[in-house]
Write an enzyme that holds these catalytic residues in place. Sequence first.
Site, PDB file in Angstrom:
ATOM      1  CG  HIS A 146      -4.227   3.348  -5.657  1.00 43.54           C
ATOM      2  ND1 HIS A 146      -2.954   3.752  -6.036  1.00 43.54           N
ATOM      3  CD2 HIS A 146      -4.567   2.353  -6.506  1.00 43.54           C
ATOM      4  CE1 HIS A 146      -2.571   3.038  -7.079  1.00 43.54           C
ATOM      5  NE2 HIS A 146      -3.521   2.178  -7.383  1.00 43.54           N
ATOM      6  CG  HIS A 160      -1.341  -5.401  -3.594  1.00 44.88           C
ATOM      7  ND1 HIS A 160      -2.229  -6.091  -4.393  1.00 44.88           N
ATOM      8  CD2 HIS A 160      -0.655  -4.574  -4.419  1.00 44.88           C
ATOM      9  CE1 HIS A 160      -2.078  -5.697  -5.648  1.00 44.88           C
ATOM     10  NE2 HIS A 160      -1.129  -4.777  -5.692  1.00 44.88           N
TER      11      HIS A 160
END
Length: 151
Positions: free
Chosen positions: A87, A2
Amino acid sequence: MHVTLKFGGEVAAERVEQIKKELEGVRSAAAVELNFRGVGFFPNAKHPRVFWAGIEATPNLAEMAAEIEKRLERLGIPREGRAFRPHLTLARFKSEEGLAKLREAIEKAGAMEFGATRSGEFYLYESKLLRGGAVYSRLGTFSFAEGLEPG
């Protein structure tokens, strides 16, 4: 896997519906395009706590993260002190054991490309920390790109 747009911290159960209402208002004119490439460490490569894959995204990803910050701040959820840096967390370090081998493998691999994706929705998750690790439950799905409905 995620991409965290906003970490809300501990929130009382009765606030969840208010949070959902705020998130329903987040909109963008287009879906978000994400390209996954490169790796790195937080806070630094010498004594890392996190190993990550980088994300290059269309500007609307950061715009949506900022909008979510603003909307949730109205509910008393504090703004993040750090700049938004999308990220994918690949690993968390409890010790630096094996770090030299990881650095060597990264250098040997050269430039890394992991693919791309496009999304027109985001999710609200609850995480509960248990002995065996975190357990995640999806509390809501939100379509943000005009003309796209949640899947």
